[in-house]
Design a protein around this motif. Structure first.
Motif, PDB file in Angstrom:
ATOM      1  N   TYR A 161       0.824  -1.208   0.000  1.00  0.00           N
ATOM      2  CA  TYR A 161       0.000   0.000   0.000  1.00  0.00           C
ATOM      3  C   TYR A 161       0.862   1.263   0.000  1.00  0.00           C
ATOM      4  N   ALA A 162       2.042   1.170   0.606  1.00  0.00           N
ATOM      5  CA  ALA A 162       2.986   2.282   0.517  1.00  0.00           C
ATOM      6  C   ALA A 162       3.368   2.500  -0.948  1.00  0.00           C
ATOM      7  N   SER A 163       3.552   1.410  -1.676  1.00  0.00           N
ATOM      8  CA  SER A 163       3.894   1.498  -3.102  1.00  0.00           C
ATOM      9  C   SER A 163       2.750   2.109  -3.911  1.00  0.00           C
ATOM     10  N   ILE A 164       1.520   1.725  -3.583  1.00  0.00           N
ATOM     11  CA  ILE A 164       0.361   2.298  -4.284  1.00  0.00           C
ATOM     12  C   ILE A 164       0.266   3.796  -4.015  1.00  0.00           C
ATOM     13  N   PHE A 165       0.502   4.198  -2.760  1.00  0.00           N
ATOM     14  CA  PHE A 165       0.447   5.623  -2.411  1.00  0.00           C
ATOM     15  C   PHE A 165       1.514   6.424  -3.134  1.00  0.00           C
ATOM     16  N   LEU A 166       2.577   5.770  -3.585  1.00  0.00           N
ATOM     17  CA  LEU A 166       3.642   6.443  -4.330  1.00  0.00           C
ATOM     18  C   LEU A 166       3.399   6.366  -5.837  1.00  0.00           C
ATOM     19  N   ALA A 167       2.848   5.259  -6.295  1.00  0.00           N
ATOM     20  CA  ALA A 167       2.654   5.067  -7.741  1.00  0.00           C
ATOM     21  C   ALA A 167       1.561   5.964  -8.301  1.00  0.00           C
ATOM     22  N   VAL A 168       0.457   6.119  -7.561  1.00  0.00           N
ATOM     23  CA  VAL A 168      -0.664   6.932  -8.061  1.00  0.00           C
ATOM     24  C   VAL A 168      -0.254   8.390  -8.297  1.00  0.00           C
ATOM     25  N   PRO A 169       0.425   9.053  -7.336  1.00  0.00           N
ATOM     26  CA  PRO A 169       0.855  10.435  -7.632  1.00  0.00           C
ATOM     27  C   PRO A 169       1.889  10.519  -8.740  1.00  0.00           C
ATOM     28  N   LEU A 170       2.634   9.444  -8.977  1.00  0.00           N
ATOM     29  CA  LEU A 170       3.533   9.426 -10.137  1.00  0.00           C
ATOM     30  C   LEU A 170       2.728   9.557 -11.423  1.00  0.00           C
ATOM     31  N   ILE A 171       1.586   8.877 -11.455  1.00  0.00           N
ATOM     32  CA  ILE A 171       0.693   8.969 -12.621  1.00  0.00           C
ATOM     33  C   ILE A 171       0.121  10.383 -12.724  1.00  0.00           C
ATOM     34  N   PHE A 172      -0.226  10.984 -11.577  1.00  0.00           N
ATOM     35  CA  PHE A 172      -0.692  12.374 -11.572  1.00  0.00           C
ATOM     36  C   PHE A 172       0.381  13.289 -12.159  1.00  0.00           C
ATOM     37  N   SER A 173       1.633  13.127 -11.730  1.00  0.00           N
ATOM     38  CA  SER A 173       2.733  13.963 -12.215  1.00  0.00           C
ATOM     39  C   SER A 173       2.940  13.785 -13.708  1.00  0.00           C
ATOM     40  N   MET A 174       2.886  12.537 -14.153  1.00  0.00           N
ATOM     41  CA  MET A 174       3.060  12.273 -15.580  1.00  0.00           C
ATOM     42  C   MET A 174       1.953  12.914 -16.403  1.00  0.00           C
ATOM     43  N   MET A 175       0.722  12.833 -15.894  1.00  0.00           N
ATOM     44  CA  MET A 175      -0.397  13.442 -16.606  1.00  0.00           C
ATOM     45  C   MET A 175      -0.233  14.959 -16.697  1.00  0.00           C
ATOM     46  N   LYS A 176       0.236  15.552 -15.614  1.00  0.00           N
ATOM     47  CA  LYS A 176       0.446  17.008 -15.612  1.00  0.00           C
ATOM     48  C   LYS A 176       1.476  17.404 -16.663  1.00  0.00           C
ATOM     49  N   PHE A 177       2.518  16.583 -16.799  1.00  0.00           N
ATOM     50  CA  PHE A 177       3.554  16.867 -17.784  1.00  0.00           C
ATOM     51  C   PHE A 177       3.043  16.634 -19.209  1.00  0.00           C
ATOM     52  N   LEU A 178       2.351  15.531 -19.428  1.00  0.00           N
ATOM     53  CA  LEU A 178       1.877  15.193 -20.767  1.00  0.00           C
ATOM     54  C   LEU A 178       0.853  16.193 -21.289  1.00  0.00           C
ATOM     55  N   LYS A 179       0.059  16.758 -20.369  1.00  0.00           N
ATOM     56  CA  LYS A 179      -0.974  17.717 -20.773  1.00  0.00           C
ATOM     57  C   LYS A 179      -0.443  19.142 -20.865  1.00  0.00           C
ATOM     58  N   SER A 180       0.785  19.356 -20.388  1.00  0.00           N
ATOM     59  CA  SER A 180       1.360  20.698 -20.380  1.00  0.00           C
ATOM     60  C   SER A 180       1.711  21.153 -21.795  1.00  0.00           C
ATOM     61  N   GLU A 181       1.467  22.417 -22.073  1.00  0.00           N
ATOM     62  CA  GLU A 181       1.790  22.975 -23.386  1.00  0.00           C
ATOM     63  C   GLU A 181       3.260  23.382 -23.469  1.00  0.00           C
ATOM     64  N   ARG A 182       3.887  23.626 -22.309  1.00  0.00           N
ATOM     65  CA  ARG A 182       5.298  24.013 -22.278  1.00  0.00           C
ATOM     66  C   ARG A 182       6.077  22.931 -21.528  1.00  0.00           C
ATOM     67  N   LYS A 183       6.254  21.798 -22.195  1.00  0.00           N
ATOM     68  CA  LYS A 183       6.863  20.643 -21.549  1.00  0.00           C
ATOM     69  C   LYS A 183       8.316  20.889 -21.149  1.00  0.00           C
ATOM     70  N   GLY A 184       9.055  21.634 -21.991  1.00  0.00           N
ATOM     71  CA  GLY A 184      10.456  21.909 -21.690  1.00  0.00           C
ATOM     72  C   GLY A 184      10.631  22.657 -20.375  1.00  0.00           C
ATOM     73  N   LYS A 185       9.811  23.682 -20.153  1.00  0.00           N
ATOM     74  CA  LYS A 185       9.919  24.485 -18.941  1.00  0.00           C
ATOM     75  C   LYS A 185       9.419  23.728 -17.710  1.00  0.00           C
ATOM     76  N   ASN A 186       8.480  22.833 -17.912  1.00  0.00           N
ATOM     77  CA  ASN A 186       7.912  22.100 -16.776  1.00  0.00           C
ATOM     78  C   ASN A 186       8.659  20.809 -16.450  1.00  0.00           C
ATOM     79  N   LEU A 187       9.588  20.414 -17.325  1.00  0.00           N
ATOM     80  CA  LEU A 187      10.286  19.142 -17.132  1.00  0.00           C
ATOM     81  C   LEU A 187      11.045  19.097 -15.802  1.00  0.00           C
ATOM     82  N   LEU A 188      11.728  20.185 -15.466  1.00  0.00           N
ATOM     83  CA  LEU A 188      12.514  20.213 -14.227  1.00  0.00           C
ATOM     84  C   LEU A 188      11.630  20.022 -13.007  1.00  0.00           C
ATOM     85  N   TYR A 189      10.496  20.730 -12.992  1.00  0.00           N
ATOM     86  CA  TYR A 189       9.576  20.608 -11.852  1.00  0.00           C
ATOM     87  C   TYR A 189       9.030  19.184 -11.737  1.00  0.00           C
ATOM     88  N   VAL A 190       8.710  18.591 -12.877  1.00  0.00           N
ATOM     89  CA  VAL A 190       8.171  17.233 -12.866  1.00  0.00           C
ATOM     90  C   VAL A 190       9.230  16.251 -12.367  1.00  0.00           C
TER      91      VAL A 190
END
Length: 400
Positions: A161-190
């Motif tokens: 369950y610790a792994s699930i709690f870590l994996a789900v926000p990883l998917i959130f982070s990836m989605m935020k990056f994939l949907k971003s229009e300025r991927k280069g600038k957001n890459l560092l934050y991601v």
């Protein structure tokens, strides 16, 4: 009242940092808030019975099994421990009735809270493993997992369950990056978000969760990137990550078990794949004996335990292991109908995600459906709460 509901909604993002005894609080707070909002709503609509029924099918399918199960001892506890599968859909049905909509803005707020809490959780795990001496070879990772499960108070958590709690926000982070229009600038934050969570997730070394996370990531990359060049760049980056991940000794050992012939000859308590092979032998044997209706919610556990004892699979005859596969677990309890209900649930949500181009819903459906091939996440509060909340909220989410 709506601000309180939004705050309670976002409180689910704190689940990684909440003690196990408090993990149900956001669910009950949201349920009470939805009742108050519905009662005070002057512009309510009809209750969405169909959507609530679909969303709660994984709970409702368990009830008919009570008619033929023989062991009714503590059956109320077995039902109440899974109540999130019913209570959360009813909650969102009430919110829908009061015209409260799950908007993109609310999902983004939840995402931010969840990612921040998961990063803190990941850093605590890494620091705690350092404190235990894992990085100086004073303790191996296998033994350290027991400490994380039992001694890392107040947020001790089973590695699954610790792994699930870590994996789900990883998917959130990836989605935020994939949907971003300025991927280069957001890459560092991601990357700053992903790195600590990825390190902690790798150290947890749960094969099923790692495979589910990687499969989800690859699918989303292909789904969002149209150019072959972009796909190759990102997939090569994942390849580099995989090479680094397999440098972790425990990860290398766990995956090498899969191709070791001895894994499938005799049960080895230190070999998780060997243990699962023995468990699956019994679960499949029991399914063959009652393929239509299963054994009911009260008897499934006893039947499985009986098989372990008869075949002397484990050294301790009183030791019990669940089926380690949610699909098989539902089959054992409710027969073919339970398996079909689980498949229907995921298929319905996946279709909704594809139809509405909701990448987050698609990603989470893929993640949880694969995870359930290896773990019974619907049989403990930590897994139940996060699963039922995310799946139901995204099922009721409507793009503006």
């Amino acid at each position: 009242m709506k601000k309180i509901i939004i705050a309670t909604f976002c409180a689910f993002g704190t689940l990684p940092l909440l003690p196990n005894s408090l993990k149900g609080i956001p669910m009950y707070l949201l349920f009470v808030s939805s009742i108050v909002l519905t009662v005070n709503s002057k512009n309510s609509i009809g209750f969405p019975y169909k959507k609530v029924t679909v969303a709660s099918v994984l709970y409702l399918i368990l009830i008919p099994s009570l008619l033929y199960t023989e062991n009714l001892v503590r059956i109320d506890m077995k039902l109440s421990s899974r109540i999130a599968l019913l209570l959360v859909p009813i909650t969102f049905g009430l919110l829908n009735k009061s015209r409260f909509k799950i908007s993109e803005e609310i999902v983004e707020k939840l995402s931010k809270v969840y990612i921040i809490c998961a990063i803190i959780f990941a850093c605590i795990i890494i620091a705690y493993l350092g404190y235990l001496g894992v990085f100086t070879n004073q303790m191996n990772l296998h033994d350290a997992m027991a400490y994380i499960n039992n001694e890392m108070h107040p947020i001790n958590q089973h590695a699954i369950y610790a792994s699930i709690f870590l994996a789900v926000p990883l998917i959130f982070s990836m989605m935020k990056f994939l949907k971003s229009e300025r991927k280069g600038k957001n890459l560092l934050y991601v990357l700053l978000e992903i790195i600590p969570m990825s390190i902690a997730l790798t150290l947890m070394s749960k094969k099923g969760i790692l495979l589910a996370t990687l499969a989800t990531s690859i699918f989303l990359i292909i789904y969002y990137y149209n150019s072959i060049k972009s796909r190759l760049i990102v997939l090569m980056s994942f390849g580099v990550f995989l090479v680094l991940m397999f440098q972790v000794p425990r990860v290398k050992t766990l995956f090498s078990e899969l191709v070791n012939p001895e894994t499938y000859v005799q049960v080895n308590s230190k070999n998780s794949t060997s243990m699962r092979y023995a468990i699956y032998y019994c679960t499949i044997s029991k399914i063959k004996e009652s393929p239509i209706f299963g054994y009911g919610l009260g008897d499934a556990k006893n039947e499985l335990k009986k098989c372990y004892e008869e075949n002397e699979l484990f050294s301790n005859p009183n030791e019990y292991y669940n089926s380690h596969n949610q699909y098989i677990s539902y089959y054992l309890i409710t027969g073919i109908f339970g398996l079909l209900a689980l498949v229907f649930f995921f298929t319905n949500l996946f279709y909704k995600g594809i139809k509405e181009h909701n990448g987050l819903l698609i990603g989470l459906v893929i993640f949880f459906s694969i995870t359930m091939l290896f773990e019974n996440i619907l049989e403990r509060q930590s897994g139940l709460t996060i699963f039922s909340f995310l799946m139901t909220s995204l099922y009721f989410y409507e793009k503006e």
